[in-house]
Design an enzyme around this catalytic site. Structure first.
Site, PDB file in Angstrom:
ATOM      1  CG  MET A  81     -48.292 104.187  34.325  1.00 17.72           C
ATOM      2  SD  MET A  81     -49.826 104.182  33.654  1.00 17.72           S
ATOM      3  CE  MET A  81     -49.664 105.039  31.946  1.00 17.72           C
ATOM      4  CG  HIS A  82     -47.733 109.348  34.594  1.00 16.61           C
ATOM      5  ND1 HIS A  82     -48.315 109.285  33.703  1.00 16.61           N
ATOM      6  CD2 HIS A  82     -48.422 108.993  35.519  1.00 16.61           C
ATOM      7  CE1 HIS A  82     -49.306 109.004  33.362  1.00 16.61           C
ATOM      8  NE2 HIS A  82     -49.762 108.647  34.748  1.00 16.61           N
ATOM      9  CG  ASP A 241     -49.475 101.741  37.606  1.00 22.82           C
ATOM     10  OD1 ASP A 241     -49.981 102.214  36.470  1.00 22.82           O
ATOM     11  OD2 ASP A 241     -49.218 102.308  38.631  1.00 22.82           O
TER      12      ASP A 241
END
Length: 513
Positions: A81-82, A241
């Site tokens: 992520m991110h 995830d």
């Protein structure tokens, strides 16, 4: 026979999984790639590596599972992520992607809070505070530090969504991963126009947002040829995830919580309604279950603390394990079991890489406190395991403070494979803990989403109910539970006592260089 593929774009590699409609896994593969750190605290990857690993992974599982292309009915995507992938007008990558563990955006986090009108107002807009790992600060960092590159940007994608673009030619994301950008109105499950305006960002650079089960596109002819699949194969939204891993663990109903003790540790709770910690100690994101949410906390060095112990202090156990042809962790945890619960007042703070939940403190550091002449190696290693588990309990306590029910804790990761650590978790959490029949994590979760999204199940809740079951149960030992309940408050006070020292030490390290 209907087959569904799950592709998980991880930090160290991409895992691909082929699952039959009934949940049986036919084949898995993992292809690794490098991570670059051009400066201290920076973390970058080449998005082309993710796509290359995805191609190799799909081909590998098709071959290993002897799967015909026509049998593949859907693909689900998960990923770290991110992260941020910046594309230009030709849809080419402008620069290496900035990852979730990149720490360069401290100034941009402060800028976001200021532009939003303060931390509380920011949490009111997007349900979370600004953290260095999130995507929004990375976009601002590019604008502040690489203006020529920023001027080229026409699209910003998350890691898995860059692979989606390569598969389908579509710019799309889904609600669980988008929640981690800090730009999503988590309550409305759409981009926050209010915050985008305050940050002076054009929402045209962001992809369309879908629910995780929704079909977001189909394989193009070019992608299908590269993968060995059929043109037109559906690709569903998938999940970040953590949400995808929760689907893979069956965390799709209220009262069921997961505790994943991997390198990092994550406690993840399903929530039927959006609930926000006003102090921002835990994340509130959209779940990969339609119109549902989740609350989660992340311990940066949970199992990673035990790995550090093995790498630097467990040489004798590693050598013996090679002779005995066993896992060194088996010998290390056996040694830990010889020490009494609570280690006679020895504590380990597992902040080896700073901490996210609940302290959000990049300066926090690991330490042993309470050493005496009575303590030996067995106490050292057990205290490391206890410290990581106390840190996981921190999140569990906040979740219960928010009146989110915790009826069952499902364990996964390395901490679930050890009977000793399972018992320790039950005793420290004070809850019955269970393990399940599925151990493949996010890739399995998005394969289930693909099955649900293409009609094999009416929704992902039904998919999980029909494929995932409990295989072991561990109840807390009441006597040991009482011991840990006495020690746990001391653990919590130690960070509060030391946080000023952590900051001062970090400043000195920076000054000394």
């Amino acid at each position: 026979m209907s087959i569904y593929l799950g592709i998980d774009i991880g930090t160290s590699g991409t895992k691909t999984l082929a699952m039959r409609e009934d949940g049986e896994i036919l084949a898995t593969s993992t292809f690794e790639y490098p991570l670059d750190s051009p400066r201290p605290g920076w973390s970058e990857q080449n998005p082309a590596d993710w796509w290359d690993a995805s191609i190799k992974g799909v081909k590998a599982v098709l071959k290993a599972g002897k799967i015909k292309p026509a049998d593949v009915k859907g693909i689900g995507l998960s990923g770290q992520m991110h992260g941020s992938v910046f594309l230009d007008k030709n849809h080419e990558v402008i620069r290496p992607a900035l990852l979730w563990n990149d720490q360069r955006t401290v100034a941009e986090c402060a800028e976001i809070e200021k532009r939003a009108g303060g931390r509380k107002k920011l949490i009111g807009m997007v349900a979370n505070p600004a953290l260095t790992g999130f995507t929004a600060p990375k976009i601002l960092w590019l604008r502040n530090n690489e203006p020529k590159n920023y001027d080229k940007v026409v699209q910003v994608l998350l890691p898995k969504d860059y692979v989606r673009y390569q598969l389908t030619g579509e710019f799309a994301t889904e609600v669980s991963d988008a929640s981690g950008t800090l730009l999503l109105d988590v309550s409305k499950r759409q981009w926050s126009q209010l915050l985008l305006t305050k940050l002076e960002l054009d929402n045209a650079i962001l992809p369309k947002v879908y629910e995780s089960e929704d079909v977001t596109g189909t394989l193009t002819k070019a992608a299908a040829q590269k993968l060995g699949l059929l043109e037109g194969t559906p690709v569903v939204g998938g999940g970040g995830d953590q949400a995808a891993g929760a689907i893979g663990n069956g965390i799709v109903k209220s009262g069921v919580v997961s505790a994943t003790m991997g390198t990092s540790g994550v406690v993840f709770a399903h929530s039927d309604a959006m609930q926000v910690d006003p102090e921002g100690r835990v994340h509130t994101f959209c779940h990969a279950v339609r119109n549902q949410w989740h609350v989660m906390g992340c311990v940066l060095s949970a199992g990673g603390s035990l790995q550090w112990y093995r790498n630097h202090l467990g040489d004798a156990e590693v050598r013996q394990a090679k002779k005995d042809k066993v896992d060194p962790y088996q010998l290390i945890t056996a040694q830990a079991s010889e020490a009494a619960a609570g280690c006679e007042g020895l504590f380990f703070l597992p902040y080896l890489t700073g901490e996210r939940t609940p302290h959000a403190d990049p300066h926090a550091r690991g330490c042993w406190i309470g050493l005496s002449l009575r303590h030996g190696r067995k106490h050292l290693v057990r205290s490391v395991m206890e410290g990581a588990t106390y840190a996981m309990r921190d999140t569990l306590e906040i979740i219960q403070e928010m009146n989110i029910p915790v009826k069952q804790v499902r364990l996964s990761g390395g901490g679930a494979r050890s009977e000793f650590w399972r018992q320790m978790q039950a005793d420290i959490y004070g809850k019955k803990v269970v393990t399940i029949n599925a151990e493949e994590g996010p890739a399995y979760g998005v394969a289930l989403l693909a099955a649900a999204g293409t009609g094999a199940y009416k929704n992902v809740v039904e998919a999980c109910t029909k494929t995932i079951s409990v295989v072991t149960e561990t109840k807390p030992d009441n006597a040991t539970k009482k011991i840990y309940n006495k020690y746990y408050p001391h653990y919590g006070h130690l960070y509060q006592s030391l946080k000023g020292d952590f900051a001062a030490i970090a400043k000195t390290v920076e000054e000394v260089g």
